[in-house]
Motif scaffolding. Structure first.
Motif, short mmCIF file in Angstrom:
data_model
loop_
_atom_site.label_atom_id
_atom_site.label_comp_id
_atom_site.label_asym_id
_atom_site.label_seq_id
_atom_site.Cartn_x
_atom_site.Cartn_y
_atom_site.Cartn_z
N SER A 144 0.83 -1.21 0.00
CA SER A 144 0.00 0.00 0.00
C SER A 144 0.87 1.26 0.00
N ILE A 161 -4.71 2.62 2.91
CA ILE A 161 -4.21 2.85 4.26
C ILE A 161 -2.96 2.02 4.53
N THR A 210 -4.57 -4.15 4.77
CA THR A 210 -5.48 -4.08 3.62
C THR A 210 -6.37 -5.32 3.61
N ASP A 220 -3.97 -2.68 -5.53
CA ASP A 220 -3.37 -3.02 -4.23
C ASP A 220 -4.17 -4.19 -3.66
#
Ligand SMILES: Nc1nc2c(ncn2[C@@H]2O[C@H](COP(=O)(O)OP(=O)(O)OP(=O)(O)O)[C@@H](O)[C@H]2O)c(=O)[nH]1
Ligand SMILES: [Mg+2]
Length: 307
Positions: A18, A31, A39, A59
């Motif tokens: 991320s 985040i 994640t 992602d």
């Protein structure tokens, strides 16, 4: 016409996937926390470059061994799905990892037909020569499985080292094609409420003790964009009664701190003030309960249709 393609960012939990997405987009789309398994779902990051074209990054949740059913199986499903129909994979390896820890990731990647860049991330943490390098071992093991390996390459997602070169190499192998997302301002595929829920989850991961954040799920109950300032009400679901008090904290101090930090992040993301109200509720054993997972949007496809 420019170039166009999808790139999946994969690897074990905490490898820095991320962070790398945010680095290439120059925005906090996904985040990031020091905790593994931050994640939970696929998040798209759209990079539109007027001269070169468009790359859509995916992602993914960190690849680990998960028991069937439950939130962890959903996360692996998300990672697996992301590897389908991409032009290339960026596979991140942490310098502290070992070949045996990469088994689950290598197994999943064996199905990828696209080139897989083996990337040693956090290269800033490596000092001095290393007799055996995990990235070389991983690259060899991947080749032995028939994976079309590029690299290994060293990068630092946090500092940006090697990222421009990696992007250049990636653009070079993309085919010509139309942009999938025509609006050059669009950074992701997710609605605003997703990002708000994620900013809250980020604070839960940062501010709560070791295991507790994994028992938390965030649901946006109300999002009134017409109000001045926009009014967002979110529910933090925990799995057991005993966890409720831990999230709320003494005199409500914990939830207050989580709420104000999350609100600041949301305001930065949206570029405007918002009202953010948080409440904690028990959704018994949600991380293992099919109906609860479905309600929270963590739904495996085979469970669809059983509504
Ligand atoms: N030193 C250093 N730390 C990094 C680098 N990239 C990421 N990190 C840190 O590694 C931790 C995990 O980063 P994330 O980007 O959340 O990792 P992830 O692979 O997305 O993790 P999951 O979502 O849990 O699978 C965070 O504390 C980051 O700040 C890097 O290049 N160097
Ligand atoms: Mg992540």
């Amino acid at each position: 016409m420019g170039k166009s393609g999808f790139i999946a960012i994969a690897g074990r939990p905490n490898a820095g996937k991320s962070t790398l997405l945010n680095r290439v987009l120059r925005a906090k789309v996904s985040i990031v926390t020091p905790k593994a398994q931050t994640t939970r779902e696929r998040v798209l990051g759209i990079l539109t470059d007027e001269a070169r074209g468009q790359i859509v990054f995916v992602d993914t949740p960190g690849i680990h061994r998960a028991r069937p059913g439950g939130i962890n199986a959903y996360m692996i499903h998300e990672a697996r799905q992301a590897l389908e129909d991409v032009s290339a994979v960026w596979y991140l390896v942490d310098p502290g990892s070992r070949l045996e820890h990469e088994e689950a990731a290598l197994n999943l990647l064996s199905a990828a037909r696209a080139p897989v860049f083996v990337l040693l991330n956090k290269a800033d943490l490596v000092c001095g020569p290393r007799p055996v390098t995990v990235e070389a071992q991983v690259a060899d093991a991947a080749r032995a499985r028939g994976i079309n390996v590029v690299g290994p390459r060293n990068i630092s997602a946090a500092r940006g080292t090697g990222v421009e070169d990696l992007l250049g190499e990636t653009w070079a192998l993309l085919p010509e094609g139309p942009a999938h997302y025509p609006d050059p301002e669009q950074l992701s595929d997710r609605p605003t409420r997703f990002f708000v829920a994620e900013k809250i989850r980020e604070q839960l991961l940062l501010q709560l003790g070791e295991e507790l954040p994994y028992s938390c799920a965030v649901e946006i109950a109300k999002f009134d964009e017409e109000a001045e300032p926009p009014r967002i009400e979110a529910v933090i679901h925990v799995e057991r009664d005993s966890q409720k008090g831990m999230v709320v904290g003494q005199g409500g101090r914990k939830i207050k701190a989580i709420g104000s930090a999350a609100r600041r992040e949301v305001e930065e993301f949206l570029g405007q003030h918002v009202f953010l109200g948080l409440r904690v509720s028990v959704l018994k054993d949600w991380s293992r309960d099919a109906a609860a997972l479905r309600r929270l949007g963590y739904e495996l496809p085979k469970e669809r249709g059983r509504r």
